[in-house]
Design a protein around this motif. Structure first.
Motif, mmCIF file in Angstrom:
data_model
loop_
_atom_site.group_PDB
_atom_site.id
_atom_site.type_symbol
_atom_site.label_atom_id
_atom_site.label_comp_id
_atom_site.label_asym_id
_atom_site.label_seq_id
_atom_site.Cartn_x
_atom_site.Cartn_y
_atom_site.Cartn_z
ATOM 1 N N MET A 50 9.328 7.958 2.770
ATOM 2 C CA MET A 50 8.963 8.227 1.458
ATOM 3 C C MET A 50 8.851 9.837 1.157
ATOM 4 O O MET A 50 8.005 10.067 0.242
ATOM 5 C CB MET A 50 7.470 7.434 1.170
ATOM 6 N N ARG A 53 10.629 8.224 -3.095
ATOM 7 C CA ARG A 53 10.229 6.782 -3.182
ATOM 8 C C ARG A 53 10.286 6.387 -4.862
ATOM 9 O O ARG A 53 10.389 7.151 -5.867
ATOM 10 C CB ARG A 53 8.633 7.015 -2.859
ATOM 11 N N GLY A 54 9.555 5.160 -5.216
ATOM 12 C CA GLY A 54 9.627 4.747 -6.519
ATOM 13 C C GLY A 54 11.026 3.981 -6.754
ATOM 14 O O GLY A 54 12.151 4.762 -6.224
ATOM 15 N N ALA A 55 11.202 2.876 -7.191
ATOM 16 C CA ALA A 55 12.297 2.225 -7.233
ATOM 17 C C ALA A 55 13.616 2.688 -7.852
ATOM 18 O O ALA A 55 14.447 2.945 -7.094
ATOM 19 C CB ALA A 55 12.005 0.808 -7.798
ATOM 20 N N ARG A 90 13.949 0.000 3.009
ATOM 21 C CA ARG A 90 12.876 -0.456 2.436
ATOM 22 C C ARG A 90 13.386 -1.875 1.572
ATOM 23 O O ARG A 90 14.173 -1.880 1.054
ATOM 24 C CB ARG A 90 12.350 0.396 1.218
ATOM 25 N N CYS A 163 -0.434 3.189 -9.636
ATOM 26 C CA CYS A 163 0.565 3.725 -8.688
ATOM 27 C C CYS A 163 1.104 5.084 -9.392
ATOM 28 O O CYS A 163 0.709 5.431 -10.240
ATOM 29 C CB CYS A 163 1.552 2.632 -8.181
ATOM 30 N N ASN A 164 2.460 5.198 -8.796
ATOM 31 C CA ASN A 164 3.208 6.437 -9.787
ATOM 32 C C ASN A 164 4.594 5.703 -10.111
ATOM 33 O O ASN A 164 5.485 5.614 -9.426
ATOM 34 C CB ASN A 164 3.494 7.472 -8.700
ATOM 35 N N ALA A 165 4.705 5.283 -11.520
ATOM 36 C CA ALA A 165 5.847 5.060 -12.175
ATOM 37 C C ALA A 165 6.278 6.152 -13.124
ATOM 38 O O ALA A 165 6.629 5.882 -14.183
ATOM 39 C CB ALA A 165 5.503 3.423 -12.706
ATOM 40 N N THR A 175 9.107 5.612 -15.738
ATOM 41 C CA THR A 175 9.276 4.216 -16.679
ATOM 42 C C THR A 175 7.797 4.175 -17.226
ATOM 43 O O THR A 175 7.856 4.057 -18.530
ATOM 44 C CB THR A 175 9.512 3.141 -15.535
ATOM 45 N N GLN A 202 -0.663 7.114 -4.273
ATOM 46 C CA GLN A 202 0.546 7.605 -5.264
ATOM 47 C C GLN A 202 -0.205 7.984 -6.621
ATOM 48 O O GLN A 202 0.560 8.881 -7.209
ATOM 49 C CB GLN A 202 1.710 6.685 -5.108
ATOM 50 N N VAL A 242 7.609 -1.245 -12.281
ATOM 51 C CA VAL A 242 7.855 -2.518 -11.401
ATOM 52 C C VAL A 242 8.757 -2.017 -10.187
ATOM 53 O O VAL A 242 9.654 -1.051 -10.523
ATOM 54 C CB VAL A 242 8.401 -3.632 -12.339
ATOM 55 N N ASP A 243 8.798 -2.776 -9.062
ATOM 56 C CA ASP A 243 9.827 -2.466 -8.216
ATOM 57 C C ASP A 243 10.936 -3.635 -7.986
ATOM 58 O O ASP A 243 12.219 -3.409 -7.508
ATOM 59 C CB ASP A 243 9.087 -2.570 -6.809
ATOM 60 N N ASN A 253 5.243 -5.139 -8.147
ATOM 61 C CA ASN A 253 4.767 -3.868 -8.185
ATOM 62 C C ASN A 253 3.783 -3.391 -7.107
ATOM 63 O O ASN A 253 3.195 -4.415 -6.347
ATOM 64 C CB ASN A 253 4.359 -3.499 -9.486
ATOM 65 N N LYS A 254 3.299 -2.251 -7.096
ATOM 66 C CA LYS A 254 2.504 -1.724 -5.969
ATOM 67 C C LYS A 254 1.267 -2.500 -5.896
ATOM 68 O O LYS A 254 0.797 -3.016 -6.787
ATOM 69 C CB LYS A 254 2.176 -0.157 -6.347
HETATM 70 O O1 MRU Z 1 6.020 2.471 -2.417
HETATM 71 P P1 MRU Z 1 6.304 3.053 -3.523
HETATM 72 O O2 MRU Z 1 5.542 4.374 -3.804
HETATM 73 O O3 MRU Z 1 8.068 3.535 -3.435
HETATM 74 O O4 MRU Z 1 6.195 2.060 -4.852
HETATM 75 C C1 MRU Z 1 6.949 2.341 -5.994
HETATM 76 C C2 MRU Z 1 5.968 2.647 -6.834
HETATM 77 O O5 MRU Z 1 5.685 3.945 -7.160
HETATM 78 C C3 MRU Z 1 5.284 1.670 -7.908
HETATM 79 O O6 MRU Z 1 5.347 0.260 -7.258
HETATM 80 C C4 MRU Z 1 5.786 1.633 -9.192
HETATM 81 O O7 MRU Z 1 4.964 1.229 -10.155
HETATM 82 C C5 MRU Z 1 7.104 0.959 -9.626
HETATM 83 S S1 MRU Z 1 8.635 2.241 -9.468
HETATM 84 C C6 MRU Z 1 8.790 2.835 -10.932
#
Ligand code: MRU
Length: 366
Positions: A50, A53-55, A90, A163-165, A175, A202, A242-243, A253-254
């Motif tokens: 990580m 990270r983030g999709a 992942r 989380c962090n999008a 996003t 995050q 969203v992942d 998602n997270k």
């Molecule tokens: O485990 P992570 O930090 O890779 O998770 C992804 C995310 O940050 C979230 O789920 C996020 O809302 C979607 S990615 C834009």
């Protein structure tokens, strides 16, 4: 995005023209440092640990991971090895598999001598496309924030995110944050409630940091506070990332996103998901039944890392010694709880017919 006034993306080609630079997200918010990736193994490690990270960013990093593998060895075996190693890093974010598929298509049927250049060109396109998609999502979502501001006679609009999008989860812009940054840049008063997002924090570490860098007012809240704020009219809309989204609009998602969606549904707060098209998995339908949920090490739950008053980074245990912990990294929000999907092709309903109509070429390809 700018950090201390200097523009950055989260991933880039280094001046040598082949190695890859990334921001090390495990060091934020305490240190802003970048690291250089030179091999397939280093790219796979960066995704798994990580550092990135983030999709959407995982997708771009995997694309450059294929480039690094081919730079060392442009054979079919090397391509297959790279795709297998990166796919195993992942399990949940579908952008990883989407990007590997794009890379394999771009290089497999070419003569060996052309493969490296073709791979770097496609990886660059994937990165650039991500930025363009997020900017388009921002132009769609800003209308919702603008409308909320108008309803409130110009009072600040409160957006809750989980989380962090953001910029750090993508190549740039983010996003869920795209609409927020666009609104802020247009002078619309917007404030963000940032879920801390245990266990890896995050939200507290990354989203709060990047919103601060951009000058967007924000308040970090404990994960369990969102429902209370919604009951008291302090959240105008929820926007999350969203992942992996399914063909019927379920959204993975997270962990904790589902509980926010339930609270939003109960209190009548609109719940939007910012969904770039590479994050749609048209091969799945029922998200709860079909999407693999990553389970991570228990130490992310049992321990916390932070900065001491004298500037040392320390990790401390917060549970009784020997306590058993489970660490589910994602959950699924069913489509029925989602007010709308913010996509690069507009605001669409979280329904199979709406997704199919918006992205017919993806249906055709399967
Ligand atoms: O485990 P992570 O930090 O890779 O998770 C992804 C995310 O940050 C979230 O789920 C996020 O809302 C979607 S990615 C834009």
């Amino acid at each position: 995005m700018k950090v201390d006034g200097k523009p950055w993306r989260t991933i880039w080609l280094e001046p040598d023209g082949w190695s890859v630079g990334v921001i090390d997200q495990t060091q934020l918010p305490h240190r802003f440092v970048s690291t250089r990736l030179t091999t397939l193994d280093e790219a796979a490690w960066a995704i798994k640990s990580m550092v990135v990270r983030g999709a959407p960013l995982i997708g771009a990093a995997a694309a450059y991971g294929v480039c690094l593998a081919l730079h060392a060895d442009a054979s079919d075996e090397s391509l297959d090895r790279a795709c297998a190693a990166l796919a195993a890093t992942r399990p949940t974010a579908i952008n990883l598999r989407w990007a590997l598929d794009q890379m394999a298509r771009a290089v497999r049927n070419r003569p060996r001598g052309e493969r490296v250049a073709a791979a770097y060109a496609r990886a660059q396109e994937i990165a650039d496309e991500d930025v363009a998609i997020n900017a388009a999502i921002g132009r769609v979502g800003v209308e919702l924030i603008e409308a909320a501001a108008a309803r409130k006679n110009g009072a600040r609009v409160n957006v809750l995110t989980h989380c962090n999008a953001g910029w750090l989860a993508t190549v740039d812009i983010g996003t869920a944050t795209a609409s927020i940054y666009t609104a802020h840049d247009r002078g619309i008063p917007v404030h963000v409630y940032v879920d801390e997002t245990r266990p890896r924090n995050q939200g507290a570490a990354l989203t709060a940091w990047e919103l601060q860098q951009h000058g967007v007012p924000c308040t970090v809240i404990a994960d369990n506070a969102g429902g209370h704020l919604m009951q008291h009219g302090q959240v105008d809309l929820v926007i999350v990332g969203v992942d992996r989204a399914t063909s019927q609009g379920d959204v993975c998602n997270k962990i904790g996103t589902y509980l926010k969606a339930l609270a939003a549904h109960d209190t009548g707060v609109p719940f939007y998901v910012a969904l770039p098209s590479p994050t749609i998995d048209f091969s799945t339908r029922d998200g709860v039944a079909e999407i693999p949920i990553e389970e991570r090490g228990p130490e992310e739950v049992t321990h916390l890392t932070g900065m001491t008053a004298d500037g040392r980074i320390e990790t401390v245990r917060i549970v009784p010694e020997g306590a058993v912990a489970a660490n589910y990294a994602f959950d699924v929000t069913p489509a029925r709880l989602i007010t709308g999907l913010l996509t690069e092709r507009g605001l669409i309903a979280a329904r199979a017919d709406a997704l199919a109509a918006a992205f017919p070429e993806r249906i055709a390809k399967g």
